[in-house]
Design an enzyme around this catalytic site. Sequence first.
Site, PDB file in Angstrom:
ATOM      1  N   LYS A 185      37.493  45.206  35.995  1.00  0.00           N
ATOM      2  CA  LYS A 185      36.578  44.162  35.512  1.00  0.00           C
ATOM      3  C   LYS A 185      35.160  44.697  35.357  1.00  0.00           C
ATOM      4  CE  LYS A 185      37.320  41.363  38.922  1.00  0.00           C
ATOM      5  NZ  LYS A 185      38.243  42.238  39.666  1.00  0.00           N
ATOM      6  N   GLU A 211      28.420  41.289  45.026  1.00  0.00           N
ATOM      7  CA  GLU A 211      29.094  42.558  44.760  1.00  0.00           C
ATOM      8  C   GLU A 211      28.507  43.668  45.616  1.00  0.00           C
ATOM      9  OE1 GLU A 211      31.921  43.211  42.582  1.00  0.00           O
ATOM     10  OE2 GLU A 211      31.925  41.113  43.162  1.00  0.00           O
ATOM     11  N   ARG A 212      29.099  44.846  45.537  1.00  0.00           N
ATOM     12  CA  ARG A 212      28.678  45.961  46.382  1.00  0.00           C
ATOM     13  C   ARG A 212      27.337  46.516  45.903  1.00  0.00           C
ATOM     14  NH1 ARG A 212      33.615  45.768  44.680  1.00  0.00           N
ATOM     15  NH2 ARG A 212      35.375  45.730  46.124  1.00  0.00           N
TER      16      ARG A 212
END
Length: 490
Positions: A185, A211-212
Amino acid sequence: MAGDSETQCENLIDYKYHSQMFTVPKKTSGSNGIGKVISVRGSVVDIRFDECLPPVYTLLKAGKEEQISIEILSQLDAHSVRGIALTPTQGLARGMLVKNTEGPLKAPVGKGIFSRMFDVFGNTIDRREALTDVHWRSIHQDPPPLGKRSTQSEVFETGIKLIDVLVPLERGGKAGLFGGAGVGKTVLLTEMIHNMIGHHEGMSIFCGIGERCREGEELYRDMKEAGVLQNMVMLFGQMNEPPGARFRIGQAALTMAEYFRDDEHRDVLLLMDNIFRFIQAGMEMSGLMGQMPSRLGYQPTMATELSRLEERIANTDTGAITSIQAVYVPADDLTDPASVHTFSHLSASIVLSRKRASEGLYPAIDPLQSSSKMATPGIVSDRHYRLAQDIRQTLAQYEDLKDIIAMLGLEQLSSEDRKVVFRARKLERFLTQPFFTTEQFSGISGKLVSLNDALDGCELILQDQLNDYPESAFYMIGGINELKKIEKPV
């Protein structure tokens, strides 16, 4: 003189608690600037105000240097409010004083935010100079009224063959990239940024929700090296931040996008990674606030919260916000409530398949599960619509024949069915594409393919004009003209 000094002292009250001190004017009628913490449960904080209560969504500050930010979510009674902390609550204790900022959470807007990276409070996190040429606007805005929305439908090209041919995106619409963990994605989203920002006349906003931090740093560095950072703004509510910060970062990004659409009259490309993390942050907040969970543990207000975010993304008479959103699918289950509610807001749904990824067919988009409301006659050309339908039919027939091939072998099929299989396998490989963002891993230079080139290649395959070429020759090429550079087998 002494009397004046005594009067000044009387008008000041010093509050001291846990080494903190607020010096504020003595309360007068209408003053409600200071409250007191009455309970702290994780990120949920209850605060008492002796006079008029602040309204919902007001931002409060606490701590020695006002480093703890709390957003009011509900009023408990005539003197108490309950809020969610947008920062860690270490050091917060009962009895501590809380300052009312007398306004909601705000985001910076203006030309000074270009090429910068922000957190949910509008603070820059790119270690560069201070912000200039900006003003601040509340993140809580209403969606544009129906009378201002544009009713024209226009295709938004991405340069990715499979998307442009089978799942065309809408200018001013919302597209979702659905997939489980590790199917590509974020890579697909990053490739779209790379492809579109070069010939996209507007500007791009990337919003990382839960997110990271590694992905954010890599994206910032890649965009800087590509020389496209001057037309981008990045916002990150990272995975390690409290749920309140992850929940509000999407609204902050939308506030910036709305400024460029409504005030600057520009087209905006809004990329969000990941909408599921927004829903997940809302689920955490709902549990912390003591709400009864709904199906599979999701918050009962999920549909409302998602609508408040999605309905602000719209195409108006002044400009368009085109949004592409990654959506994590838990356990690859598309019937999960988070996926189902997100589907209903989108004009195009791009479903990524773990099976195709395992076969090396990148981008790993499932053409039969993906759909777009733009792939209809009157919006795309008649030729485009006809070819897209033929491609889907061929791939669907091949899917039906796979079980027979697995049990009896290809030789047991009729000659017509064998032709369908050969066409479908060539189409599958032709619709793969090398990405610019994966050059360092694959060693294959990226390709940007126009819609006409992609349609020409699909048409030649469907007409059996390329039967002399092996299937492998179609894998990871750009336009069909690259195929013709390969010598035909003897």
